[in-house]
Structures are given as C-alpha cells and as structure tokens.
Scaffold this motif. Structure first.
Motif, PDB file in Angstrom:
ATOM      1  N   UNK A 136       0.847  -1.196   0.000  1.00 31.15           N
ATOM      2  CA  UNK A 136       0.000   0.000   0.000  1.00 31.15           C
ATOM      3  C   UNK A 136       0.880   1.242   0.000  1.00 31.15           C
ATOM      4  N   UNK A 137       0.849   1.965  -1.105  1.00 30.41           N
ATOM      5  CA  UNK A 137       1.482   3.278  -1.134  1.00 30.41           C
ATOM      6  C   UNK A 137       2.850   3.398  -1.755  1.00 30.41           C
ATOM      7  N   UNK A 138       3.543   2.297  -2.057  1.00 33.78           N
ATOM      8  CA  UNK A 138       4.934   2.395  -2.516  1.00 33.78           C
ATOM      9  C   UNK A 138       5.072   3.210  -3.799  1.00 33.78           C
ATOM     10  N   UNK A 139       4.102   3.087  -4.714  1.00 36.10           N
ATOM     11  CA  UNK A 139       4.199   3.810  -5.982  1.00 36.10           C
ATOM     12  C   UNK A 139       3.898   5.303  -5.833  1.00 36.10           C
ATOM     13  N   UNK A 140       3.477   5.723  -4.654  1.00 30.19           N
ATOM     14  CA  UNK A 140       3.165   7.126  -4.405  1.00 30.19           C
ATOM     15  C   UNK A 140       4.155   7.784  -3.438  1.00 30.19           C
ATOM     16  N   UNK A 141       5.263   7.128  -3.155  1.00 25.27           N
ATOM     17  CA  UNK A 141       6.265   7.715  -2.259  1.00 25.27           C
ATOM     18  C   UNK A 141       6.958   8.906  -2.901  1.00 25.27           C
ATOM     19  N   UNK A 189       7.581  -0.655  -9.722  1.00 28.17           N
ATOM     20  CA  UNK A 189       7.139   0.589 -10.355  1.00 28.17           C
ATOM     21  C   UNK A 189       6.914   0.410 -11.850  1.00 28.17           C
ATOM     22  N   UNK A 190       7.806  -0.341 -12.502  1.00 32.39           N
ATOM     23  CA  UNK A 190       7.703  -0.522 -13.950  1.00 32.39           C
ATOM     24  C   UNK A 190       6.419  -1.236 -14.335  1.00 32.39           C
ATOM     25  N   UNK A 191       6.060  -2.267 -13.585  1.00 34.50           N
ATOM     26  CA  UNK A 191       4.840  -3.005 -13.918  1.00 34.50           C
ATOM     27  C   UNK A 191       3.614  -2.103 -13.830  1.00 34.50           C
ATOM     28  N   UNK A 192       3.609  -1.188 -12.885  1.00 37.21           N
ATOM     29  CA  UNK A 192       2.472  -0.283 -12.731  1.00 37.21           C
ATOM     30  C   UNK A 192       2.505   0.853 -13.740  1.00 37.21           C
TER      31      UNK A 192
END
Length: 222
Positions: free
Chosen positions: A83-88, A133-136
């Motif tokens: 939860x949240x790693x891609x928004x750090x 991050x790349x997958x998202x």
C-alpha cells in the motif's frame, strides 16, 4: 505456519533476499505492526503517503473512485499487498484509493526515509522496487493497447485492468446503468442488455447499482 523471515522474503519488495539481509533489515529498521478490526479504515483517498505498508494477515477491501464519474471499482487483497509504494515519490503523493479491513487485519509499515536507506543497502531492493514501479507504469499502456475496441466490455476491461491487481478477488464495479452508459458512451438500454448477456455467460452477477465480476482473469480475456 510461516515464520516472520519467510513472510518477509515473500513480500514483493523483498523477493530474492536472504535471511542475513532480512536480519539486517529487522535490526536497523523501526517497524510498526498495526492491527485493525473489521471495517476499520486503513487509508483514505488523498491521505499523504509517508509509509510503506504491507498486508501481513487478513484482507483489505480497496475502493478506487473515479472522481469525474459516479463510478468506483473495488477489489479485495490479502497477504503481500503493498500500500502506497508507488506514491512515495513524484508529483502526486496521496493515496488514490480507500482501504478498509475485512475481518482482523495486520499491517506492517516503515517510513519512506527508512525505505530509502534500505534501497541503498543492497541493489536487490532497488531491482525489486524498479520492477514494482515498472509493472504499474506499463499497465495503463498495455490496457489501452489491448482493450481498444470501443465497446462496453472493452471500456470496463480497461478500467479493471488499470485499477486492480492480478491477484485480487471480489471485484465490483459500483455504478448505476446511467453512469455506466455515460462512461461507455452508449445508452442505458445497451448497458442493461450487455449486463444480461454477460451474466448469462457467467462473467458477472448484476445487482442494483453494482456489477460483481466472477473472475478477473476470465473477465479480462477478450
């Protein structure tokens, strides 16, 4: 029952690390374990992302709202969900969804600053983060390329593919027929007929104001 070491080694941002690395992480990181009861809110849409969070036990319902339409997409996630790693980092650092516990749920969290230190400690953590991050980053482009037929099924597949994770269950699209018609650029009569056909095909169960998708994988197979 899996040990804490084994559970950590199964988390997506810890894949490939050994027990020595896990020991070092546990020694040097201030970790919080938060316990939630049924229906408790973990995060609200717009909350600033300051911590990296993982679902360790239990399940969470994640609700993705579409602000410009009266539509939301729900998914249920369990162990390992980040939860949240891609928004750090980046321009937008708030949660884009709401997360609510389903039954008793345990969350592990540690701060953004500690995660940066972890990334510096071993390149395997960096590679895991890059892959995450790349997958998202790639998912929206893949969805647009694959679901480009312009019909109701494609429009909803695009939505589900972009917003939800592959391992998620309990997928629900909350919307009235009028809202779906507006989103899909069609009429309410066509929405009603499509839902009837999709339900007959075993893809979903329709209820007042919602569509319950039986299988994410089967729904996305066009």
């Amino acid at each position: 029952m899996a040990s804490m070491y084994e559970m950590l080694m199964d988390l997506p941002l810890f894949k490939g690390v050994g027990k020595d690395q896990i020991s070092n992480f546990l020694e040097k990181t201030n970790i919080n374990f938060l316990n939630y009861h049924d229906t408790e809110i973990l995060v609200e849409c717009g909350d600033p992302v300051k911590m990296v969070r993982f679902v360790m036990t239990g399940r969470v319902r994640i609700i993705h709202p579409l602000k410009s339409a009266a539509i939301s997409v729900e998914e249920i996630a369990g162990f390992g969900r980040v939860l949240g790693a891609e928004r750090l980092f980046g321009m937008t650092t708030g949660f884009p969804y709401r997360a609510v516990s389903l039954g008793k749920t345990s969350i592990m969290e540690f701060s953004k600053e500690q995660y940066v230190n972890l990334l510096h400690s071993d390149r395997i953590y960096i590679l895991n983060f890059f892959n995450y991050l790349s997958s998202r980053a790639q998912r929206p482009v893949e969805a647009l390329m694959h679901y480009c037929h312009g019909n109701i099924r494609s429009r909803l597949c695009e939505l589900v593919s972009m917003l939800t994770e592959s391992g998620s269950t309990g997928l629900v699209i909350n919307a009235t027929d009028a809202s779906l018609a507006d989103y899909c650029g069609t009429t309410t009569a066509e929405i009603v007929e499509w839902k009837r056909e999709a339900e007959s095909a075993g893809l979903l169960t329709s209820a007042a104001g919602s569509i319950h998708i039986n299988s994410r994988m089967e729904f996305l197979e066009i």
